[in-house]
Design an enzyme around this catalytic site. Structure first.
Site: not given
Ligand code: PBG
Length: 325
Positions: A120, A122, A195, A217, A233, A248, A274, A313
């Site tokens: 990615c 970002c 996602k 996003r 998707e 996710k 997270s 995690y």
């Molecule tokens: C990158 C990405 C993100 C996460 C995984 N890959 C952040 C986002 O899309 O803002 C989130 C993972 C997490 O919250 O543990 N695009």
């Protein structure tokens, strides 16, 4: 006399009876540990909202990966915090980028550990969005080229698997084509297929320093209200050559995971993100829940819904907890 023919409780009387009829079992092989590589040496910076998770310099991330492998974790996924960011996220596809360095170091120190690179932009763009931005709009097709370049550079560094997470249309195909052209036809793609634009990514954005500088996003990640679109998707990513499909976040999308499980015969991944981790940690720190039991119940529910692998995690703690049993 009450004449009950069926008494499900008969099979619940002892732990060993329950074990005989248990339908879902967690194993150490189920888990992939996310790691955050940053610049410097001997850096170990804890993420405030994710106790136990750190930004780690390359030497430290290598040690962390080795310790996880010794504990029984079979795979890690790497994210990078570059020293400088620019409009085009060039830190993502530099030969000596932070993730490329971390991949090389981990591959040489722990050769049998599966190393996955999150693909990615970002974390690398000055504006914090996952691709090329012009006049406040994230452009799809120009972003594909940069994502493909990132994946090839991660494969060159030695990543076993690349995991595109930008939610650009056509990213799996673009990456597949670029990998094949570069001689990496043997490198699988773990696609973040479904996602959602989720508030549960909050703590990650602190960990990866990847919060968007403007807007959000929602113009590329999915609306949490949609499930037919999730199937669409997943179908697209499958057709574009994805080897593994991911959903996710995990616990708030178990229905989606189950739907994909019933529809696709490829391995499925789920990302226990997270915010899902942070909520359990926070409640546990207050003494309000039994952390180990809540963790195992959560991970079991994700596997029960259909995941073959879980990015979490909690990977190390889960493996440790299973070893105690
Ligand atoms: C990158 C990405 C993100 C996460 C995984 N890959 C952040 C986002 O899309 O803002 C989130 C993972 C997490 O919250 O543990 N695009």
């Amino acid at each position: 006399m009450l004449d009950l023919l069926h008494r499900p409780r008969r099979l619940r009387r002892t732990e060993n009876l329950r074990a005989l009829v248990r339908e879902t079992r967690l194993a150490p092989e189920d888990f992939i540990l996310p790691l955050f590589a940053c610049a410097g040496e001997n850096v170990r910076r804890e993420i405030l909202s994710m106790p136990g998770v750190h930004n780690l310099s390359v030497d430290q991330v290598t040690d962390e990966a080795a310790r996880a492998y010794d504990a029984g974790v079979k795979g890690v996924i790497l994210f990078g915090l570059p020293e400088t960011k620019d409009e085009f996220g060039s830190g993502a596809y530099q030969e000596n980028g932070i993730v490329q360095q971390a991949v090389r170091a981990i591959r040489s120190a722990v050769p049998d550990l599966v190393v996955i690179a999150d693909t990615c932009l970002c974390e690398y763009t000055s504006h914090g969005h996952c691709g090329v931005v012009r006049e406040g709009e994230l452009l799809n097709d120009p972003s594909l080229e940069l994502l493909a370049r990132t994946a090839v550079s991660q494969a060159e560094a030695g990543a076993h698997v690349v995991a595109p997470s930008a939610m650009m249309d056509g990213q799996v195909f673009a990456i597949r084509e670029a990998l094949d052209e570069a001689g990496f036809e043997h490198i699988p793609i773990l696609a973040y297929a479904v996602k959602y634009a989720s508030a549960f990514y909050g703590p990650f954005r602190e960990a990866a320093d990847s919060a968007p500088a403007f807007g959000d996003r929602r113009a590329y990640q999915m609306d949490a209200a949609n499930v037919r679109e999730a199937m669409h998707e997943a179908e697209l990513d499958y057709a574009e050559g994805a080897d593994v499909l991911m959903v996710k976040p995990a616990t708030v999308c178990l229905d989606v995971l189950r739907m994909l499980r019933d529809q696709f015969d490829v391995p499925l991944a789920a990302y226990h993100v997270s915010g899902e981790y942070a909520m359990i940690k926070a409640a546990a720190q207050q003494g309000w829940i039994d952390e180990q039991r809540v963790m195992l119940e959560t991970l079991t529910s994700i596997k029960r819904a259909g995941a073959d692998m879980i990015l979490t995690y909690y990977a190390r703690e889960a493996v440790r907890a299973l070893a105690q049993k």
